[in-house]
Design a protein around this motif. Structure first.
Motif, PDB file in Angstrom:
ATOM      1  N   GLY A  98       0.801  -1.212   0.000  1.00 29.19           N
ATOM      2  CA  GLY A  98       0.000   0.000   0.000  1.00 29.19           C
ATOM      3  C   GLY A  98       0.839   1.269   0.000  1.00 29.19           C
ATOM      4  N   ASP A  99       2.150   1.125  -0.163  1.00 27.78           N
ATOM      5  CA  ASP A  99       3.068   2.258  -0.102  1.00 27.78           C
ATOM      6  C   ASP A  99       3.896   2.323  -1.373  1.00 27.78           C
ATOM      7  OD1 ASP A  99       4.995   4.169   0.498  1.00 27.78           O
ATOM      8  OD2 ASP A  99       5.801   3.103   2.241  1.00 27.78           O
ATOM      9  N   ALA A 100       3.665   3.340  -2.190  1.00 23.88           N
ATOM     10  CA  ALA A 100       4.396   3.483  -3.450  1.00 23.88           C
ATOM     11  C   ALA A 100       5.891   3.712  -3.230  1.00 23.88           C
ATOM     12  CB  ALA A 100       3.809   4.630  -4.268  1.00 23.88           C
ATOM     13  N   ASN A 101       6.275   4.162  -2.059  1.00 21.71           N
ATOM     14  CA  ASN A 101       7.692   4.399  -1.769  1.00 21.71           C
ATOM     15  C   ASN A 101       8.382   3.197  -1.141  1.00 21.71           C
ATOM     16  OD1 ASN A 101       8.028   7.089  -2.739  1.00 21.71           O
ATOM     17  ND2 ASN A 101       6.768   7.766  -1.010  1.00 21.71           N
ATOM     18  N   ALA A 102       7.642   2.144  -0.882  1.00 16.69           N
ATOM     19  CA  ALA A 102       8.234   0.961  -0.234  1.00 16.69           C
ATOM     20  C   ALA A 102       9.358   0.358  -1.070  1.00 16.69           C
ATOM     21  CB  ALA A 102       7.155  -0.084   0.056  1.00 16.69           C
ATOM     22  N   VAL A 103       9.253   0.419  -2.391  1.00 16.02           N
ATOM     23  CA  VAL A 103      10.298  -0.103  -3.264  1.00 16.02           C
ATOM     24  C   VAL A 103      11.611   0.628  -3.016  1.00 16.02           C
ATOM     25  CG1 VAL A 103       9.700   1.407  -5.225  1.00 16.02           C
ATOM     26  CG2 VAL A 103      10.849  -0.753  -5.650  1.00 16.02           C
ATOM     27  N   HIS A 104      11.547   1.921  -2.747  1.00 20.10           N
ATOM     28  CA  HIS A 104      12.752   2.702  -2.471  1.00 20.10           C
ATOM     29  C   HIS A 104      13.259   2.431  -1.058  1.00 20.10           C
ATOM     30  CE1 HIS A 104      11.653   4.598  -6.178  1.00 20.10           C
ATOM     31  NE2 HIS A 104      10.586   5.172  -5.649  1.00 20.10           N
ATOM     32  N   LYS A 105      12.326   2.351  -0.112  1.00 20.92           N
ATOM     33  CA  LYS A 105      12.704   2.064   1.277  1.00 20.92           C
ATOM     34  C   LYS A 105      13.374   0.701   1.407  1.00 20.92           C
ATOM     35  CE  LYS A 105       8.829   4.770   3.063  1.00 20.92           C
ATOM     36  NZ  LYS A 105       7.482   4.666   3.657  1.00 20.92           N
ATOM     37  N   ALA A 106      12.962  -0.251   0.565  1.00 19.81           N
ATOM     38  CA  ALA A 106      13.539  -1.601   0.593  1.00 19.81           C
ATOM     39  C   ALA A 106      14.914  -1.653  -0.079  1.00 19.81           C
ATOM     40  CB  ALA A 106      12.588  -2.591  -0.077  1.00 19.81           C
ATOM     41  N   GLY A 107      15.290  -0.580  -0.756  1.00 16.89           N
ATOM     42  CA  GLY A 107      16.604  -0.526  -1.395  1.00 16.89           C
ATOM     43  C   GLY A 107      16.723  -1.323  -2.687  1.00 16.89           C
ATOM     44  N   VAL A 108      15.602  -1.594  -3.325  1.00 13.80           N
ATOM     45  CA  VAL A 108      15.627  -2.402  -4.556  1.00 13.80           C
ATOM     46  C   VAL A 108      15.364  -1.565  -5.811  1.00 13.80           C
ATOM     47  CG1 VAL A 108      15.047  -4.559  -3.405  1.00 13.80           C
ATOM     48  CG2 VAL A 108      13.217  -3.101  -4.263  1.00 13.80           C
TER      49      VAL A 108
END
Length: 134
Positions: A98-108
């Motif tokens: 549900g978070d569009a920024n999660a991909v960035h937060k995960a470092g991937v």
């Protein structure tokens, strides 16, 4: 899927917009940190997505029909690739988290790690080969 649903599958990592080098003999594909001139380094989104072909005619339009022939260069974490291979999406994928920024937060994602193709000579791309952020 509707076109909007298809577009929503994209995880927004930006890795598909990184230029690749393909070994002519082995067919192996190497990822570089040299990004398409239209990729926003911070958001990993195309700055001209609706009319990108006006600027980058060779940009591939990924559709259910073109997916199979383009799998070889898609990132290992690509949601389109995962679904095609029958694998689940990662927990950081925005359709799961549900978070569009999660991909960035995960470092991937490619966020913050790219250089524009406008600033690197084609002959120097080999100096920019990287491992895919997984």
């Amino acid at each position: 899927m509707t076109p909007a649903e298809w577009e929503a599958v994209c995880d927004g990592c930006g890795k598909c917009c990184l230029n690749k080098i393909e070994d002519e003999d082995s067919g192996e594909v190497f990822l570089t940190n040299v990004a398409c001139r239209l990729l926003d380094n911070a958001t990993c989104r195309c700055t001209k997505y609706p009319n990108r072909h006006d600027f980058v005619p060779e940009c591939i339009v990924l559709t259910p029909r073109t997916l199979r022939k383009n799998l070889y260069w898609l990132p290992q974490t690509c949601a389109y690739r995962l679904l095609h291979e029958g694998n689940p999406l990662y927990p950081w994928h925005h359709l799961i988290s549900g978070d569009a920024n999660a991909v960035h937060k995960a470092g991937v994602s490619a966020a913050g790690m790219t250089v524009s193709e406008l600033s690197v000579d084609d002959d120097d791309w080999e100096d920019h080969i990287i491992e895919e952020p997984l």
